[in-house]
Design an enzyme around this catalytic site. Structure first.
Site, PDB file in Angstrom:
ATOM      1  N   CYS A  21      36.412  66.748  75.288  1.00  0.00           N
ATOM      2  CA  CYS A  21      35.769  65.679  75.895  1.00  0.00           C
ATOM      3  C   CYS A  21      34.543  65.421  75.061  1.00  0.00           C
ATOM      4  O   CYS A  21      33.569  66.006  75.012  1.00  0.00           O
ATOM      5  CB  CYS A  21      35.537  66.179  77.245  1.00  0.00           C
ATOM      6  N   GLU A  23      39.871  59.755  75.366  1.00  0.00           N
ATOM      7  CA  GLU A  23      40.623  60.640  74.316  1.00  0.00           C
ATOM      8  C   GLU A  23      41.349  59.689  73.370  1.00  0.00           C
ATOM      9  O   GLU A  23      41.771  58.544  73.656  1.00  0.00           O
ATOM     10  CB  GLU A  23      41.505  61.548  75.071  1.00  0.00           C
TER      11      GLU A  23
END
Length: 234
Positions: A2, A110
Site C-alpha cells: 500500500c 494499486e
C-alpha cells in the site's frame, strides 16, 4: 503493498467513527493522494499511568522509524510491514507488542502490471465507507534535537499488508490488512502484548471485500491531489 491512499474525511467524522477522546495535532486537510513520508492521521489507545487508556486521533509521519534508526531516511522504506512477520522482525516486534494503531482511509491505489505498462486502480468498500487499516506506530528520538524539546520525539507509522485474495490478486499480490470495526478495540487494546496473542489477533482478521475501479494515471504523481483522482475511467 500500500503506497498511496485516500484520506478525505474530516477530523470530526473520524473522531465520531472511532470514538476518539482527543485530537493531537493540527486539523488535516483532505487528501486524495496520500504518499509515503506525508503527515497522516492514526487512531491509537494511549496508555496512562493512572486511569484507562485515552483514544487519540493523532498526526504522525507515514514510514516507520524504529528507535534505533540513525536518521529519518529509513522511514521511506518502511511504509508497509508484512503482517506475517511483525512479531519477529526487529524493526516491528516492539511496536507490534505495544504500539498498534489504525490508519483510517477511504480506499487505496494499486498498480496492475501488464505488457503495455501499469494501470492504476482505486480499491474501496462497496458502500464507500471508511476503511480501518491495521498499523503500527513508533516514537523515534531525533538525535539532533535537545532532550527537553517537545520536537525530540518523531511519531511515525506503518501499514500492515497480507497476501491479496484471489479477487484482487490480479491487481497486486499484496493488500493492506483491513480491520472490521468490531475488531478495532481488540487491535488497539494496550493489554495485549504477548507475541502469540498478537499473532492470534492478526490471524483472526478476515479478508476485506473491496471494489476495484480503474482510475486516471495522474495519480502516479504525488503532486496531483484532487477529488477526481478516484473517478472511474473507461
Amino acid at each position: 503493498m500500500c503506497g498511496r491512499y485516500v484520506s478525505a474525511r474530516n477530523d470530526r467524522e473520524l473522531r465520531l467513527l472511532f470514538d476518539a477522546d482527543e485530537r493531537v495535532g493540527e486539523h488535516s486537510r483532505p487528501s486524495w493522494n496520500v504518499a509515503p513520508t506525508d503527515t497522516v492521521r492514526i487512531v491509537l489507545d494511549d496508555a496512562r499511568k493512572e486511569g484507562p487508556p485515552v483514544r487519540q486521533l493523532r498526526d504522525v509521519r507515514w514510514g516507520l522509524l524504529p528507535v534505533w534508526a540513525k536518521d529519518r531516511r529509513s522511514g521511506a522504506r518502511m511504509i508497509n510491514a508484512r503482517s506475517e512477520t511483525i512479531t519477529e522482525k526487529p524493526a516491528f516486534r516492539s511496536a507490534a507488542a505495544r504500539r498498534r494503531c489504525v490508519v483510517p482511509a477511504d480506499g487505496y491505489y494499486e498498480w496492475q502490471k501488464s505488457p503495455g505498462g501499469t494501470t492504476p486502480f482505486f480499491l474501496h468498500a462497496p458502500d464507500e465507507s471508511v476503511l480501518a487499516f491495521a498499523g503500527l506506530y513508533e516514537r523515534w528520538p531525533d538525535p539532533d534535537v535537545a532532550e527537553h524539546d517537545p520536537a525530540k520525539w518523531v511519531w511515525t507509522c506503518t501499514i500492515l499488508t497480507r497476501p491479496a485474495s484471489d479477487t484482487h490478486g490480479h491487481v497486486h499480490d499484496r493488500a493492506p490488512v483491513i480491520l472490521p470495526f468490531a475488531m478495532v478495540g481488540d487491535w488497539l487494546d494496550t493489554a495485549t502484548t504477548r507475541p502469540e496473542a498478537v499473532r492470534a489477533l492478526v490471524d483472526a482478521i478476515p479478508e476485506a471485500h473491496l471494489v476495484p475501479r480503474q482510475v486516471d494515471r495522474a495519480v502516479g504523481s504525488p503532486r496531483t491531489d484532487e477529488p477526481w483522482l478516484t473517478d472511474p475511467v473507461a
